[in-house]
Design a protein around this motif. Structure first.
Motif, PDB file in Angstrom:
ATOM      1  N   LEU A  12      -1.166  -9.729  -1.042  1.00  0.00           N
ATOM      2  CA  LEU A  12      -1.335 -10.753  -2.072  1.00  0.00           C
ATOM      3  C   LEU A  12      -1.135 -12.165  -1.530  1.00  0.00           C
ATOM      4  N   ALA A  13      -0.507 -12.292  -0.378  1.00  0.00           N
ATOM      5  CA  ALA A  13      -0.334 -13.624   0.204  1.00  0.00           C
ATOM      6  C   ALA A  13      -1.652 -14.160   0.756  1.00  0.00           C
ATOM      7  N   THR A  14      -2.462 -13.256   1.283  1.00  0.00           N
ATOM      8  CA  THR A  14      -3.717 -13.673   1.909  1.00  0.00           C
ATOM      9  C   THR A  14      -4.960 -13.225   1.142  1.00  0.00           C
ATOM     10  N   GLY A  15      -4.784 -12.270   0.222  1.00  0.00           N
ATOM     11  CA  GLY A  15      -5.932 -11.739  -0.498  1.00  0.00           C
ATOM     12  C   GLY A  15      -6.754 -10.777   0.330  1.00  0.00           C
ATOM     13  N   SER A  16      -6.219 -10.339   1.465  1.00  0.00           N
ATOM     14  CA  SER A  16      -6.981  -9.477   2.365  1.00  0.00           C
ATOM     15  C   SER A  16      -6.674  -8.008   2.129  1.00  0.00           C
ATOM     16  N   GLU A  17      -7.620  -7.169   2.496  1.00  0.00           N
ATOM     17  CA  GLU A  17      -7.466  -5.727   2.399  1.00  0.00           C
ATOM     18  C   GLU A  17      -6.686  -5.220   3.608  1.00  0.00           C
ATOM     19  N   LEU A  18      -5.611  -4.458   3.348  1.00  0.00           N
ATOM     20  CA  LEU A  18      -4.783  -3.925   4.419  1.00  0.00           C
ATOM     21  C   LEU A  18      -5.183  -2.514   4.818  1.00  0.00           C
ATOM     22  N   ALA A  19      -5.640  -1.733   3.853  1.00  0.00           N
ATOM     23  CA  ALA A  19      -5.997  -0.341   4.153  1.00  0.00           C
ATOM     24  C   ALA A  19      -6.856   0.221   3.041  1.00  0.00           C
ATOM     25  N   THR A  20      -7.651   1.212   3.389  1.00  0.00           N
ATOM     26  CA  THR A  20      -8.443   1.967   2.416  1.00  0.00           C
ATOM     27  C   THR A  20      -8.124   3.439   2.593  1.00  0.00           C
ATOM     28  N   ASP A  31     -15.136   4.324  -6.987  1.00  0.00           N
ATOM     29  CA  ASP A  31     -15.840   4.605  -5.737  1.00  0.00           C
ATOM     30  C   ASP A  31     -15.127   5.677  -4.911  1.00  0.00           C
ATOM     31  N   LYS A  32     -14.105   6.318  -5.533  1.00  0.00           N
ATOM     32  CA  LYS A  32     -13.357   7.438  -4.953  1.00  0.00           C
ATOM     33  C   LYS A  32     -12.329   6.997  -3.906  1.00  0.00           C
ATOM     34  N   THR A  33     -12.084   5.700  -3.817  1.00  0.00           N
ATOM     35  CA  THR A  33     -11.133   5.200  -2.835  1.00  0.00           C
ATOM     36  C   THR A  33      -9.986   4.443  -3.494  1.00  0.00           C
ATOM     37  N   LEU A  34      -8.965   4.208  -2.666  1.00  0.00           N
ATOM     38  CA  LEU A  34      -7.810   3.401  -3.027  1.00  0.00           C
ATOM     39  C   LEU A  34      -7.717   2.306  -1.984  1.00  0.00           C
ATOM     40  N   LYS A  35      -7.258   1.132  -2.396  1.00  0.00           N
ATOM     41  CA  LYS A  35      -7.125   0.044  -1.440  1.00  0.00           C
ATOM     42  C   LYS A  35      -5.758  -0.613  -1.580  1.00  0.00           C
ATOM     43  N   LEU A  36      -5.202  -1.009  -0.443  1.00  0.00           N
ATOM     44  CA  LEU A  36      -3.944  -1.727  -0.375  1.00  0.00           C
ATOM     45  C   LEU A  36      -4.254  -3.172  -0.005  1.00  0.00           C
ATOM     46  N   TRP A  37      -3.687  -4.121  -0.781  1.00  0.00           N
ATOM     47  CA  TRP A  37      -4.027  -5.532  -0.619  1.00  0.00           C
ATOM     48  C   TRP A  37      -2.786  -6.363  -0.299  1.00  0.00           C
ATOM     49  N   THR A  41      -9.999 -13.673  -4.863  1.00  0.00           N
ATOM     50  CA  THR A  41     -10.785 -12.532  -5.315  1.00  0.00           C
ATOM     51  C   THR A  41     -10.698 -11.458  -4.242  1.00  0.00           C
ATOM     52  N   LEU A  42     -10.296 -10.265  -4.642  1.00  0.00           N
ATOM     53  CA  LEU A  42     -10.110  -9.159  -3.716  1.00  0.00           C
ATOM     54  C   LEU A  42     -11.358  -8.286  -3.762  1.00  0.00           C
ATOM     55  N   THR A  43     -12.171  -8.348  -2.735  1.00  0.00           N
ATOM     56  CA  THR A  43     -13.445  -7.641  -2.711  1.00  0.00           C
ATOM     57  C   THR A  43     -13.422  -6.526  -1.680  1.00  0.00           C
ATOM     58  N   GLY A  44     -14.189  -5.483  -1.947  1.00  0.00           N
ATOM     59  CA  GLY A  44     -14.269  -4.356  -1.027  1.00  0.00           C
ATOM     60  C   GLY A  44     -14.650  -3.068  -1.718  1.00  0.00           C
ATOM     61  N   HIS A  45     -14.250  -2.914  -2.986  1.00  0.00           N
ATOM     62  CA  HIS A  45     -14.652  -1.717  -3.714  1.00  0.00           C
ATOM     63  C   HIS A  45     -16.151  -1.760  -4.004  1.00  0.00           C
ATOM     64  N   LEU A  72       2.409   3.751   1.963  1.00  0.00           N
ATOM     65  CA  LEU A  72       1.956   2.361   1.947  1.00  0.00           C
ATOM     66  C   LEU A  72       2.359   1.598   3.205  1.00  0.00           C
ATOM     67  N   VAL A  73       3.302   2.136   3.965  1.00  0.00           N
ATOM     68  CA  VAL A  73       3.711   1.483   5.211  1.00  0.00           C
ATOM     69  C   VAL A  73       2.670   1.695   6.304  1.00  0.00           C
ATOM     70  N   THR A  74       2.173   2.917   6.396  1.00  0.00           N
ATOM     71  CA  THR A  74       1.200   3.243   7.447  1.00  0.00           C
ATOM     72  C   THR A  74      -0.240   3.228   6.939  1.00  0.00           C
ATOM     73  N   GLY A  75      -0.406   3.238   5.608  1.00  0.00           N
ATOM     74  CA  GLY A  75      -1.756   3.292   5.051  1.00  0.00           C
ATOM     75  C   GLY A  75      -2.390   4.653   5.159  1.00  0.00           C
ATOM     76  N   SER A  76      -1.571   5.686   5.388  1.00  0.00           N
ATOM     77  CA  SER A  76      -2.120   7.030   5.584  1.00  0.00           C
ATOM     78  C   SER A  76      -1.796   7.937   4.405  1.00  0.00           C
ATOM     79  N   GLU A  77      -2.613   8.965   4.239  1.00  0.00           N
ATOM     80  CA  GLU A  77      -2.380   9.979   3.214  1.00  0.00           C
ATOM     81  C   GLU A  77      -1.280  10.922   3.673  1.00  0.00           C
ATOM     82  N   LYS A  78      -0.297  11.144   2.810  1.00  0.00           N
ATOM     83  CA  LYS A  78       0.800  12.043   3.153  1.00  0.00           C
ATOM     84  C   LYS A  78       0.573  13.454   2.629  1.00  0.00           C
TER      85      LYS A  78
END
Length: 485
Positions: A350-358, A342-348, A316-320, A392-398
């Motif tokens: 899938l191997a660990t189910g963890s959040e990588l970036a918001t 919630d006005k955000t985007l999240k990168l997950w 289960t991917l939680t955070g939003h 998606l590599v850096t998790g930053s807005e371009k």
């Protein structure tokens, strides 16, 4: 394309050119030179230059000078050209680069010699990248603005394109789907059988079948060669919101407001498993490229990762903090991207189910997401009237892509990953350069919000549907050759 007349006008000094554009039509009318005036008013170069230098009102008025000079049998085509300009006046007053697209969209169904000549010239225009209509799906002259066009009678909710890029299937609130020939823009079949609105459609990888999801709580499997229904997939107890097909084309996964997903065997039309775990409505689903897993998005503010072999929940991917509206998976199947109210985007991961970036920055709901073919970038649409490009590599807005004046509902990316097309409630489609964040082209529809859009595999054919049921078949023109995959 620059016509001989257009080239001659261009070569005049600016004062003389402006004088000719303003006054030459009146001179022709005064000396009763109807045929010469007709030649000017059916010449693309003159229309383009007069519109740019003098404006749409003066251009429309020129036809009133011409028509009394011609016999009745020569007037109809000219009246239609004038009518097309009148219908397009509100668009051209804001953006005169849409002249070719507006004329083609309104006049392609006519065969008057004057119109055929003018449109042949207009098709060659290369002033900038633009959307070239392949069919006459804008209101034609002589029709009421309330006319119902050939196509759906209510809003188009989704569009899917066959892998070969030759056909498209649209889903509508009018309870039907339609199969379209993208070469001609013609309707090949209407797929009837649902008893309520159709919300989503997906096409099998071989392009032979489609699966639709409906508010009637069912899905239907369709044969695209015959337009016939092959099976009805029943089992959900509430509205079906989304559907995705596995890469081998053998299974489909549906998402429903009954809080579940279902896995279906498309060969038999039978239910293989029910995926239970969400505590609220399930709004979206995506399948990994290997077909082994699926990711679902829900109103319960979470995403879930599922094993399709066993039907079990893997994570289960939680955070939003609000409804998760959309989800997409990277081409390598290792990550997922979610869009939330919630006005955000999240990168997950899938191997660990963890959040990588918001990614934060939108001021309203984030609605749709598309990932570039290389998996390195994602484009998101929002109700704050903008799109955002995310690395998606850096998790930053371009970049933030601004230009729409209302909610941005859908987005599609060209196969080379260099451009994106967005559909908005401001009645427009926009083509974006993802390297610069600039708007390359705008197409204005027929006074209804754009709800869906899709990009064919050729990289230049765009299919879009609006809230009134109109379908638009467009070709991207004026791009650099390497962008036309």
């Amino acid at each position: 394309m620059t016509t001989a007349l257009g080239q001659w006008l261009t070569e005049q000094v600016s004062e003389k050119r402006l004088h000719l554009l303003r006054h030459q039509p009146s001179y022709f009318a005064d000396v009763q030179e109807g045929q010469r005036l007709k030649a000017w008013l059916t010449d693309w170069g003159f229309l383009e230059q007069k519109l740019g230098a003098v404006g749409i009102t003066a251009l429309i008025d020129d036809y009133d000078l011409l028509l009394p000079l011609l016999p009745a049998e020569e007037q109809l085509g000219l009246k239609r050209i004038q009518g097309a300009l009148q219908l397009s006046a509100h668009v051209l007053a804001e953006d005169n680069s849409q002249l070719a697209g507006q004329l083609l969209g309104r006049l392609l169904s006519f065969s008057d010699p004057e119109i055929l000549t003018l449109l042949q010239q207009a098709k060659q225009w290369r002033g900038k990248p633009w959307f070239r209509p392949l069919t006459g799906h804008l209101t034609p002259p002589g029709s009421s603005l309330l006319r119902t066009f050939t196509g759906h009678s209510s809003g188009v909710t989704a569009v899917a394109i066959t892998p070969d890029g030759k056909q498209a299937v649209s889903a509508s609130l009018d309870k039907t789907l339609k199969l379209w020939d993208l070469a001609t823009g013609s309707e090949k079949a209407t797929l009837t059988g649902h008893s309520r609105e159709v919300k989503a459609v997906a096409i099998t990888p071989d392009g032979k079948q489609a699966v639709s999801a409906s508010l009637d709580k069912t899905l239907k499997l369709w044969d695209l060669a015959t337009g016939s229904e092959l099976a009805t997939l029943t089992g959900h107890s509430s509205l079906v919101e989304a559907v995705a097909i596995t890469p081998d084309g053998k299974q489909a996964v549906s998402a429903s407001l009954d809080k579940t997903l279902k896995l279906w065997d498309l060969a038999t039309g039978s239910e293989k498993a029910t995926l239970i775990g969400h505590s609220d409505e399930v709004t979206a689903v995506a399948i990994t490229p290997d077909g082994k897993q699926a990711v679902s998005a829900s109103w319960d503010k979470t995403l879930k990762l599922w094993d399709l072999a066993t039907g079990s929940e893997l994570a289960t991917l939680t955070g939003h903090s609000s409804i998760v509206e959309a989800v997409a998976i990277t081409p390598d199947g290792k990550q997922a991207v979610s869009a939330s109210w919630d006005k955000t985007l999240k990168l997950w991961d899938l191997a660990t189910g963890s959040e990588l970036a918001t990614l934060t920055g939108h001021s309203s709901r984030v609605w749709a997401v598309a990932i570039t073919p290389d998996g390195k970038q994602a484009v998101f649409t929002s109700w704050d009237y903008t799109l955002k490009l995310w690395d998606l590599v850096t998790g930053s807005e371009k970049a933030t892509l601004t230009g729409h004046s209302s909610k941005v509902w859908a987005v599609a990316i060209t196969p080379d990953g260099k451009q994106a097309v967005s559909a908005s409630w401001d009645y427009t489609l926009k083509l974006w350069d993802l390297a610069t964040g600039e708007v390359l082209a705008t197409f204005t529809g027929e006074g209804a919000m754009m709800r869906s859009c899709g990009m064919a595999s050729d990289g230049v054919t765009v299919v879009a549907g609006d809230g009134s049921g109109r379908m638009y078949f467009l070709r991207l023109e004026g791009l650099e050759p390497e962008a036309q995959c």
